[in-house]
Enzyme design. Structure first.
Site, mmCIF file in Angstrom:
data_model
loop_
_atom_site.group_PDB
_atom_site.id
_atom_site.type_symbol
_atom_site.label_atom_id
_atom_site.label_comp_id
_atom_site.label_asym_id
_atom_site.label_seq_id
_atom_site.Cartn_x
_atom_site.Cartn_y
_atom_site.Cartn_z
ATOM 1 N N ARG A 125 21.458 6.004 28.668
ATOM 2 C CA ARG A 125 22.289 5.576 27.446
ATOM 3 C C ARG A 125 22.912 6.841 26.876
ATOM 4 O O ARG A 125 23.658 6.767 25.901
ATOM 5 C CB ARG A 125 21.847 4.656 26.334
ATOM 6 C CG ARG A 125 21.389 3.269 26.755
ATOM 7 C CD ARG A 125 21.040 2.367 25.593
ATOM 8 N NE ARG A 125 20.451 0.987 25.936
ATOM 9 C CZ ARG A 125 19.414 0.752 26.313
ATOM 10 N NH1 ARG A 125 18.356 1.769 26.191
ATOM 11 N NH2 ARG A 125 19.088 -0.398 26.546
ATOM 12 N N LYS A 147 37.668 11.807 29.351
ATOM 13 C CA LYS A 147 37.787 10.729 30.188
ATOM 14 C C LYS A 147 37.103 10.979 31.302
ATOM 15 O O LYS A 147 37.067 11.787 32.201
ATOM 16 C CB LYS A 147 39.250 10.795 30.254
ATOM 17 C CG LYS A 147 40.426 9.936 29.665
ATOM 18 C CD LYS A 147 41.667 10.021 30.188
ATOM 19 C CE LYS A 147 42.728 9.180 29.135
ATOM 20 N NZ LYS A 147 43.990 9.061 29.827
ATOM 21 N N GLU A 189 49.940 19.799 36.410
ATOM 22 C CA GLU A 189 49.696 19.419 35.146
ATOM 23 C C GLU A 189 50.004 20.268 34.114
ATOM 24 O O GLU A 189 50.057 19.894 32.987
ATOM 25 C CB GLU A 189 48.063 19.113 35.215
ATOM 26 C CG GLU A 189 47.723 17.965 36.118
ATOM 27 C CD GLU A 189 47.898 16.591 35.453
ATOM 28 O OE1 GLU A 189 48.384 16.608 34.032
ATOM 29 O OE2 GLU A 189 47.552 15.534 36.275
ATOM 30 N N LYS A 231 46.423 20.009 25.071
ATOM 31 C CA LYS A 231 45.575 18.620 25.105
ATOM 32 C C LYS A 231 44.544 18.523 24.183
ATOM 33 O O LYS A 231 44.198 17.628 23.529
ATOM 34 C CB LYS A 231 44.696 18.994 26.411
ATOM 35 C CG LYS A 231 44.019 17.369 26.881
ATOM 36 C CD LYS A 231 43.528 17.395 28.088
ATOM 37 C CE LYS A 231 43.260 15.786 28.347
ATOM 38 N NZ LYS A 231 42.932 15.439 29.913
ATOM 39 N N GLU A 241 42.794 7.209 23.110
ATOM 40 C CA GLU A 241 44.035 6.786 23.954
ATOM 41 C C GLU A 241 44.787 5.446 23.192
ATOM 42 O O GLU A 241 45.223 4.527 23.956
ATOM 43 C CB GLU A 241 44.146 6.736 25.384
ATOM 44 C CG GLU A 241 45.421 6.787 26.208
ATOM 45 C CD GLU A 241 45.221 6.946 27.638
ATOM 46 O OE1 GLU A 241 45.020 7.978 28.113
ATOM 47 O OE2 GLU A 241 45.193 5.738 28.100
ATOM 48 N N ARG A 245 47.831 9.853 22.655
ATOM 49 C CA ARG A 245 47.100 10.487 23.713
ATOM 50 C C ARG A 245 47.961 9.851 25.102
ATOM 51 O O ARG A 245 47.933 10.432 26.163
ATOM 52 C CB ARG A 245 45.884 10.150 23.861
ATOM 53 C CG ARG A 245 45.026 10.795 24.986
ATOM 54 C CD ARG A 245 43.513 10.861 24.908
ATOM 55 N NE ARG A 245 42.997 11.554 26.122
ATOM 56 C CZ ARG A 245 41.677 11.907 26.366
ATOM 57 N NH1 ARG A 245 40.891 11.651 25.177
ATOM 58 N NH2 ARG A 245 41.333 12.189 27.237
ATOM 59 N N ASN A 249 49.698 11.035 30.154
ATOM 60 C CA ASN A 249 49.774 10.274 31.211
ATOM 61 C C ASN A 249 51.395 10.260 31.632
ATOM 62 O O ASN A 249 51.797 9.475 32.555
ATOM 63 C CB ASN A 249 49.431 8.766 31.071
ATOM 64 C CG ASN A 249 48.020 8.661 31.060
ATOM 65 O OD1 ASN A 249 47.282 8.995 31.705
ATOM 66 N ND2 ASN A 249 47.542 7.900 29.898
ATOM 67 N N HIS A 252 51.728 9.464 35.452
ATOM 68 C CA HIS A 252 50.682 9.130 36.225
ATOM 69 C C HIS A 252 50.883 7.752 36.558
ATOM 70 O O HIS A 252 50.160 7.387 37.495
ATOM 71 C CB HIS A 252 49.744 9.363 35.329
ATOM 72 C CG HIS A 252 49.113 10.664 35.105
ATOM 73 N ND1 HIS A 252 49.709 11.756 34.629
ATOM 74 C CD2 HIS A 252 47.836 11.219 35.088
ATOM 75 C CE1 HIS A 252 49.063 12.982 34.579
ATOM 76 N NE2 HIS A 252 48.061 12.418 34.920
ATOM 77 N N HIS A 256 49.816 7.319 40.086
ATOM 78 C CA HIS A 256 48.617 6.547 40.454
ATOM 79 C C HIS A 256 49.032 5.590 41.617
ATOM 80 O O HIS A 256 48.544 5.200 42.536
ATOM 81 C CB HIS A 256 48.120 6.018 39.548
ATOM 82 C CG HIS A 256 47.424 7.049 38.706
ATOM 83 N ND1 HIS A 256 46.737 6.701 37.548
ATOM 84 C CD2 HIS A 256 46.718 8.274 38.884
ATOM 85 C CE1 HIS A 256 46.052 7.596 36.712
ATOM 86 N NE2 HIS A 256 46.325 8.558 37.709
ATOM 87 N N HIS A 270 46.243 14.298 43.920
ATOM 88 C CA HIS A 270 46.865 13.732 42.498
ATOM 89 C C HIS A 270 47.818 14.446 42.046
ATOM 90 O O HIS A 270 48.853 13.894 41.482
ATOM 91 C CB HIS A 270 45.317 13.685 41.623
ATOM 92 C CG HIS A 270 45.663 13.190 40.227
ATOM 93 N ND1 HIS A 270 45.848 12.074 40.002
ATOM 94 C CD2 HIS A 270 45.778 14.087 39.056
ATOM 95 C CE1 HIS A 270 46.215 12.023 38.717
ATOM 96 N NE2 HIS A 270 46.056 13.308 38.080
#
Length: 372
Positions: A125, A147, A189, A231, A241, A245, A249, A252, A256, A270
């Site tokens: 956990r 993330k 990026e 960032k 997000e 935020r 993306n 993206h 993606h 990527h």
């Protein structure tokens, strides 16, 4: 070069990003406040390429503080972000009787960072983890913000959680062993931050890109610093997000879909896919009449100058089908109630979130894009 600290302000989960030319050498000292109860070991998740190039240095620097590195070395590449590897990593730590106060170091690029962060969040956990990003892309983007995820057969980063690191060490010297293609992919990026909300930074990159890509240490360190500051500001304001935020993306959703259409086989990295995706987002914004054409040209030109592809055909990986790309876009994490969310732009540094994107004009746009 001197070290720079960028603070990610998240109350009791706040942490520093340390940027510099040789910050890895101080890792044992910096871990002293993170490693608890006098533990003399840390777990290290890495990949074959990184370990071959930098594993001995990491072990040596840890040893100066009497810390042993217990390493798990995985294959390099996007396919490593899988359920099978997540299970393997967790069971590896359990087999070594890992405790909640132990520390996991993510020593690699975005793939290793994502997998390590997710494993650390799940292990009993939650156990602390430290990001030591070894690629430009991970130094300016994926190592910051918490993330973490693995991929599903349905799409990229669909299984994950938010889990902030305890520390990020961005050592510029580690980038010297990056292949030129990885450099270019990571640089996408960096450009992203200028396109989102920092037009002055974009203008700077229009001038400074040759110096940065040639490896000029000061120019590169400044680009990493500004990217991390950008960032950190966004993450501090919207950690999970739910609002602003999502701007991170930019490109993206298209990107993606491009990666998924190629089966994450490495033919499109990527950063390469996101670069094309950002150009597509700007062109679609122009099609909608909200972005000046001259800003689209500037964005495309900077990506081309950086050795990145502004169009699908320029990726040189074969043809794409519009309907397939659209289908993959609907697997995006930002889909809400069956509606697609896009990050679009009103100009350089003026990106915004468009919820409930209309499908008919988007389909027509993709049809045109696949024929460019």
């Amino acid at each position: 070069m001197s070290e720079t600290l960028v603070r990610v302000d998240l109350a009791d989960r706040s942490y520093d990003i340390v940027i510099g030319g040789e910050v890895l050498s101080s890792i044992a000292t910096r871990l002293s406040g993170i490693v608890k109860n006098g533990a003399r070991r840390v777990f290290v998740l890495t990949d074959e390429n990184v370990w071959d190039n930098h594993g001995d240095a990491l072990k040596s620097h840890l040893a100066t503080g009497g810390i042993e590195a217990i390493a798990n070395i995985l294959p390099a590449g996007e396919a490593t972000k899988s359920f099978a590897n997540l299970q393997s990593v967790l069971e590896w730590m359990i087999s070594h009787e890992a405790e909640r106060n132990d520390v996991l170091i993510a020593f690699g690029g975005g793939v290793i960072g994502d997998l390590a962060g997710l494993a650390a969040g799940l292990m009993k956990r939650g156990m602390p983890f430290v990001q030591v990003p070894t690629t430009l892309l991970s130094q300016v983007d994926s190592s910051v913000g918490g993330k973490t995820a693995i991929n599903s057969s349905f799409g990229k980063n669909l299984i994950g959680l938010f889990n902030q690191p305890a520390l990020v060490l961005a050592d510029i010297s580690l980038l010297k062993t990056l292949p030129p293609r990885e450099w270019r992919a990571g640089y996408a990026e960096v450009i992203k931050y200028g396109l989102i909300d920092r037009p002055d930074f974009f203008e700077h990159l229009e001038i400074a890109t040759p110096d940065i890509l040639s490896g000029d240490v000061n120019a590169l360190a400044n680009a990493v610093k500004v990217s991390c500051e950008s960032k950190a500001d966004v993450v501090s304001a919207d950690e999970t997000e739910r609002g602003r935020r999502a701007l991170l993306n930019l490109g993206h959703t298209f990107g993606h879909a491009i990666e998924k259409a190629r089966g994450f086989d490495g033919s499109v990295l990527h950063g390469e896919a996101v670069a094309t995706g950002m150009c597509m987002a700007y062109r679609y914004s122009r099609e909608l009449g909200i972005c000046p054409g001259q800003d689209v040209v500037r964005a495309e030109r900077l990506f081309e100058t950086s050795g990145l592809a502004p169009t699908l055909s320029a990726l040189n990986t074969g043809s794409f089908e519009a309907e397939e790309l659209l289908e993959h876009m609907f697997q995006d994490k930002k889909v809400e109630s069956g509606s697609l969310t896009l990050i679009l732009a009103e100009g350089i540094g003026k990106s915004f979130v468009q919820k409930g994107a209309e499908i008919a004009p988007l389909r027509a746009f993709l049809e045109a894009e696949t024929k460019l």
